[in-house]
Design an enzyme around this catalytic site. Structure first.
Site, PDB file in Angstrom:
ATOM      1  N   GLY A  88       0.837  -1.188   0.000  1.00 17.16           N
ATOM      2  CA  GLY A  88       0.000   0.000   0.000  1.00 17.16           C
ATOM      3  C   GLY A  88       0.868   1.232   0.000  1.00 17.16           C
ATOM      4  O   GLY A  88       2.049   1.179   0.359  1.00 17.16           O
TER       5      GLY A  88
ATOM      6  N   GLN B 143       3.197   9.954   1.201  1.00 18.66           N
ATOM      7  CA  GLN B 143       4.481   9.256   1.103  1.00 18.66           C
ATOM      8  C   GLN B 143       5.242   9.604  -0.173  1.00 18.66           C
ATOM      9  O   GLN B 143       6.422   9.287  -0.294  1.00 18.66           O
ATOM     10  CB  GLN B 143       4.273   7.735   1.170  1.00 18.66           C
ATOM     11  CG  GLN B 143       3.742   7.267   2.516  1.00 18.66           C
ATOM     12  CD  GLN B 143       3.626   5.761   2.542  1.00 18.66           C
ATOM     13  OE1 GLN B 143       2.611   5.207   2.149  1.00 18.66           O
ATOM     14  NE2 GLN B 143       4.685   5.095   2.977  1.00 18.66           N
TER      15      GLN B 143
ATOM     16  N   CYS C  93       6.624  -0.207   6.785  1.00 19.26           N
ATOM     17  CA  CYS C  93       6.200   0.988   6.053  1.00 19.26           C
ATOM     18  C   CYS C  93       7.307   1.407   5.104  1.00 19.26           C
ATOM     19  O   CYS C  93       8.478   1.436   5.496  1.00 19.26           O
ATOM     20  CB  CYS C  93       5.893   2.106   7.052  1.00 19.26           C
ATOM     21  SG  CYS C  93       5.313   3.609   6.251  1.00 19.26           S
ATOM     22  N   LEU C  94       6.923   1.731   3.878  1.00 18.53           N
ATOM     23  CA  LEU C  94       7.918   2.149   2.887  1.00 18.53           C
ATOM     24  C   LEU C  94       8.629   3.430   3.310  1.00 18.53           C
ATOM     25  O   LEU C  94       9.734   3.693   2.859  1.00 18.53           O
ATOM     26  CB  LEU C  94       7.249   2.352   1.520  1.00 18.53           C
ATOM     27  CG  LEU C  94       6.640   1.091   0.891  1.00 18.53           C
ATOM     28  CD1 LEU C  94       5.938   1.436  -0.415  1.00 18.53           C
ATOM     29  CD2 LEU C  94       7.699   0.029   0.658  1.00 18.53           C
TER      30      LEU C  94
ATOM     31  N   HIS D 161      -3.694   1.364   8.066  1.00 15.92           N
ATOM     32  CA  HIS D 161      -2.328   1.889   7.963  1.00 15.92           C
ATOM     33  C   HIS D 161      -2.270   3.067   6.981  1.00 15.92           C
ATOM     34  O   HIS D 161      -1.675   4.112   7.295  1.00 15.92           O
ATOM     35  CB  HIS D 161      -1.395   0.747   7.511  1.00 15.92           C
ATOM     36  CG  HIS D 161       0.028   1.140   7.331  1.00 15.92           C
ATOM     37  ND1 HIS D 161       1.044   0.600   8.089  1.00 15.92           N
ATOM     38  CD2 HIS D 161       0.628   2.004   6.462  1.00 15.92           C
ATOM     39  CE1 HIS D 161       2.205   1.138   7.709  1.00 15.92           C
ATOM     40  NE2 HIS D 161       1.980   1.982   6.719  1.00 15.92           N
ATOM     41  N   GLU D 162      -2.901   2.904   5.821  1.00 17.93           N
ATOM     42  CA  GLU D 162      -2.818   3.948   4.799  1.00 17.93           C
ATOM     43  C   GLU D 162      -3.648   5.176   5.171  1.00 17.93           C
ATOM     44  O   GLU D 162      -3.231   6.306   4.924  1.00 17.93           O
ATOM     45  CB  GLU D 162      -3.236   3.400   3.432  1.00 17.93           C
ATOM     46  CG  GLU D 162      -2.433   2.215   2.918  1.00 17.93           C
ATOM     47  CD  GLU D 162      -0.930   2.408   2.955  1.00 17.93           C
ATOM     48  OE1 GLU D 162      -0.464   3.555   2.885  1.00 17.93           O
ATOM     49  OE2 GLU D 162      -0.200   1.401   3.084  1.00 17.93           O
TER      50      GLU D 162
ATOM     51  N   HIS E 197      -1.803   7.408   7.388  1.00 15.21           N
ATOM     52  CA  HIS E 197      -0.871   8.297   6.681  1.00 15.21           C
ATOM     53  C   HIS E 197      -1.547   9.602   6.276  1.00 15.21           C
ATOM     54  O   HIS E 197      -0.917  10.661   6.278  1.00 15.21           O
ATOM     55  CB  HIS E 197      -0.325   7.620   5.418  1.00 15.21           C
ATOM     56  CG  HIS E 197       0.853   6.718   5.650  1.00 15.21           C
ATOM     57  ND1 HIS E 197       2.015   7.156   6.239  1.00 15.21           N
ATOM     58  CD2 HIS E 197       1.058   5.416   5.356  1.00 15.21           C
ATOM     59  CE1 HIS E 197       2.887   6.151   6.292  1.00 15.21           C
ATOM     60  NE2 HIS E 197       2.327   5.073   5.776  1.00 15.21           N
TER      61      HIS E 197
HETATM   62 NI    NI Z   1       3.230   3.175   5.535  1.00 17.31          NI
END
Ligand code: NI
Length: 178
Positions: free
Chosen positions: A49, A54, A103-104, A145-146, A149
């Site tokens: 995701g 991000q 997480c990226l 999670h997204e 963000h």
């Molecule tokens: Ni993340």
């Protein structure tokens, strides 16, 4: 195909939150290109995701895709490519469950996060049509999670304590169930 730069924790965009996408913006080519590029960027990074902050865009856009052969999240099942604009979580289950997240924007780390086991989410798809999903398990987890963000939050904020926080190499060595 274009890959976007993924900003990391510490970059102000990660804590900056996101604004709703307006119908006028949705009609523009730039937003469609942004969504295509977010998809490419997520896939290139083996993510499940990604949220627009991000990639340093303060818009309420999330992209999710879970392939069962993802090396970062093995055996998590399949979630087909899902784009949700202006997502709104409804009716989160009282029941929560624990699960590992990474997480990226926080590369190389993993931690256990409690999340609502099930929820509904509504928003718009990339064509601007209303969408409404019922999600459970890992899909519900990634949505939470997204959406976090979009509110300037990361999974570390949702961890009740830091005891499970681990580097990826140590995760594979000490935590991964064999
Ligand atoms: Ni993340």
């Amino acid at each position: 195909m274009a890959l976007l730069n993924i900003v990391r924790l510490g970059h102000p965009a990660i804590r900056g939150g996101a604004e709703p996408v307006t119908p006028e913006e949705l009609a523009r080519q730039e937003i469609r290109k942004l969504i295509d590029d977010m998809i490419d960027t997520m896939r290139d990074a083996d993510g499940v995701g990604i949220a627009a902050p991000q990639v340093d865009v303060n818009k309420q856009i999330i992209v999710i895709e879970v392939e069962s052969d993802n090396p970062r999240y093995p055996e998590r099942g399949n979630v087909p490519l899902t784009v949700i604009i202006n997502p709104e979580i409804l009716n989160p289950s009282r029941e929560k469950e624990l699960g590992w997240e990474g997480c990226l924007s926080i590369p190389g780390l993993r931690g256990v996060v409690p999340r609502h086991r099930a929820l509904e989410v509504k928003g718009l798809d990339r064509e601007g049509k209303p969408v409404h999903y019922h999600a459970e398990g890992f899909f519900a987890r990634v949505i939470q999670h997204e959406v976090d963000h979009l509110n300037g939050n990361v999974y570390l904020d949702a961890m009740p304590d830091m005891q499970t926080l681990t580097h990826l190499q140590e995760f594979e060595r000490y935590w991964l169930e064999s």
